[in-house]
Every structure is written in C-alpha cells, then in structure tokens.
Design a protein around this motif. Structure first.
Motif, PDB file in Angstrom:
ATOM      1  N   TYR A  63      41.744  57.305  43.587  1.00 35.69           N
ATOM      2  CA  TYR A  63      41.252  56.771  44.857  1.00 35.69           C
ATOM      3  C   TYR A  63      41.287  55.251  44.952  1.00 35.69           C
ATOM      4  O   TYR A  63      41.088  54.691  46.025  1.00 35.69           O
ATOM      5  N   GLY A  64      41.527  54.589  43.825  1.00 35.46           N
ATOM      6  CA  GLY A  64      41.453  53.139  43.811  1.00 35.46           C
ATOM      7  C   GLY A  64      40.036  52.685  43.515  1.00 35.46           C
ATOM      8  O   GLY A  64      39.078  53.447  43.661  1.00 35.46           O
ATOM      9  N   VAL A  65      39.896  51.452  43.082  1.00 34.92           N
ATOM     10  CA  VAL A  65      38.576  50.878  42.834  1.00 34.92           C
ATOM     11  C   VAL A  65      38.309  49.840  43.920  1.00 34.92           C
ATOM     12  O   VAL A  65      39.137  48.990  44.214  1.00 34.92           O
ATOM     13  N   GLY A  66      37.151  49.940  44.549  1.00 38.36           N
ATOM     14  CA  GLY A  66      36.810  49.045  45.646  1.00 38.36           C
ATOM     15  C   GLY A  66      36.277  47.713  45.150  1.00 38.36           C
ATOM     16  O   GLY A  66      35.346  47.672  44.345  1.00 38.36           O
ATOM     17  N   VAL A  67      36.859  46.625  45.642  1.00 32.88           N
ATOM     18  CA  VAL A  67      36.426  45.281  45.277  1.00 32.88           C
ATOM     19  C   VAL A  67      35.927  44.578  46.534  1.00 32.88           C
ATOM     20  O   VAL A  67      36.726  44.275  47.435  1.00 32.88           O
TER      21      VAL A  67
END
Length: 311
Positions: A63-67
């Motif tokens: 899902y990706g990592v949120g920054v």
C-alpha cells in the motif's frame, strides 16, 4: 499551529516514517562472552530475525508508507512511497556459523553438568582459528567481511521493478538464509539499500514538483550495529503525530529501529524537504558521504546510487 507546522522538517518526517522498527530480544548474558566477533560496548546485544525485518516492509510494499508533508503554503498532504530492494549484500563466515550454534545452545538452556568455564573454554578453542581480531585488537578485514552469502543489485527501470517484499520472497527461493538468518548470523559488512519511489499523495495537489523526489536509504542488518542515537535525535520530528506516538510505543516494546546510515536523493529541488533552521543539510551531507564511503570500501558499484548522484 500553522507557524509550528512550517518549522517541521519534511526530511525528518520521511526518515522517521520509513525507518523499520523490528521486534528484537537481548541475548542471554551467558552468551555474550562467546560472541567475540561482536563489539559489545554496552554489555548487551539485541538480536532480530531477517524474517521479521521483511515483515515490516510487507504492508508498505502493498500500500505504500504515508509520509506527512507540509507544503510551502502550510497545507499538509500525505505522500505515499513504495519501497524497492535496490541492493543487498549478506556476508557470513565460519566463526559466525559457530556463533549461531552456540546461541541456539544458550537459548535452549541446556541442563548440562559442565561448568560455565568449561563451556567457554570449548567455545574459545572452536573460534580461535578464525578470530575476528588482529593481535592489536583491531578488526581483521577478512573476518569483518566474511564470506559473501548473497548479493543482489537492481539495474532495471523503476517502472519494471516489483515491491521489496516480493523481490525478497523471490530471492529467498535460492537464498533461504535471506529470511531465516538472525542478525547475529551475519557479519557487520552486511547491508541493504532501499529505493523509495512516490506513487500518489492525498489530497491531490497540482504543480508540486518536489513531491516527485525519490530516496535511497542504506541500512546495516547485522547485530553488531545498534541504533544510531545521534541520527535519531537529528531526525526526530518536533511535532509528532499519532503515527509517531504509535511508533515510539512499538520501539519501546523490545524493538530496535534500523535507522539509515546512508542516503542519496533524486529530484531534490527547492526548499520543500530542507528547512534552514534544522539540521537537514548536515544530515543529507553526512548520510551521503557515509553511503559513498561504504560502497567504496566494499568495492560495490551500486547502479541506483550512481544514477541518483549523476542526475
């Protein structure tokens, strides 16, 4: 609140969110004296499994990592990054293999009648031939590196790559130690590099070119390197969010954070990522130099690093 948010460093936010926090456990004190290839400076060694390390990247790969990013107009967006395995080298050696055997014996807490002195004597005899220290007490280059168990360097286009966890599972078919090794099984020269490419941000913003920035982070994966507390202090977010608080609780619950020792960037333009009132410039310069020196000492030509440096 807006004034405070403007002081927040987006680079610090990125490094914090993309640092893996891995479950770890301290080795029994009876084993520490036998791990003579480890520079034990604090009286303990925290150990983790590579399988648990890759678990950290599983959800990020999907899902990706949120920054969280604060834009110049003080509005905030969450930029999502997907990790890709850019390079990895795992070194092992005879002495490390013996250490694994001794560690397992300690973990089983065998009810042997032998005294600790007798056990230590046998262990010392077993590893004396391949001691990792020279006579003057310094690290031997041969033993520091050990034997190269596996190496992978990515050369493909970012668009043709598969996420990190998928690549690890693919490589593990030929190198099962990639998921089964413990951090005490591998030499201090073992490392990996993760390429972080942006995929989307929420809410969607137009004409924000700096959100296309890509990063390369470098991590050691051996138990001989503990947390980089100096880097942790430099990259700590002065205005933590709920995500930060959760990570802090997790980190304090018998976990270790594998902060990057090296960094390279691509399309890092403008002032979105670097804030003059922070240590961002120092962090980028120091981490880039460390990555360059590491690759040079190991004689590694890292394709992504060369591309990031020349573009």
């Amino acid at each position: 609140m807006a004034a405070n948010l403007r002081k927040r460093s987006n680079l610090q936010s990125f490094l914090t969110r993309t640092t893996p926090v891995v479950p770890a456990y301290a080795l029994p004190k009876t084993c520490l004296r036998e791990l003579n290839w480890l520079p034990i400076s604090q009286g303990k060694v925290e150990c983790f499994t590579l399988g648990n390390l890759w678990d950290q990247y599983s959800e990020w790969s999907a899902y990706g990592v949120g920054v969280p990013i604060i834009l110049d107009n003080c509005e905030s967006v969450v930029q999502y990054y997907v990790p890709y395995l850019s390079a990895i080298q795992i070194y092992t050696s005879k002495s490390h293999a013996l250490t694994r055997i001794m560690l397992e014996e300690c973990e089983r807490e065998s009810l042997s009648d032998d005294s600790e002195s007798e056990k230590f004597s046998r262990s010392s005899d077993a590893v004396s031939e391949d001691s990792v220290f020279d006579q003057d007490g310094s690290w031997s280059t041969r033993e520091l590196l050990g034997q190269l168990y596996m190496q992978y360097i990515e050369y493909g286009s970012p668009y043709a790559r598969i996420p990190l966890i998928n690549k690890v599972n693919e490589l593990a078919q030929n190198y099962p130690g990639l998921t089964s090794f413990k951090s005490v099984d591998i030499s201090p020269a073992s490392w990996m590099s993760v390429a972080w490419y942006p995929i989307y941000h929420i809410p969607t913003c137009r004409n924000v070119k700096d959100l296309s920035t890509c990063f390369l982070t470098y991590h050691t994966i051996s138990a001989s390197f503990q947390e980089n507390n100096a880097l942790e202090d430099m990259t700590k977010d002065p205005y933590p969010t709920a995500v930060d608080n959760t990570r802090e609780k997790k980190k304090g619950n018998n976990c270790i954070s594998l902060y990057p020792f090296g960094l390279a960037t691509y399309k890092l333009q403008g002032g979105l990522w670097i804030k003059p009132e922070t240590s961002d410039n120092e962090v980028i310069s120091s981490l880039y130099s460390a990555a360059y020196s590491w690759l040079k000492q190991l004689g590694v030509e890292h394709h992504d690093f060369d591309f990031f440096t020349t573009h």
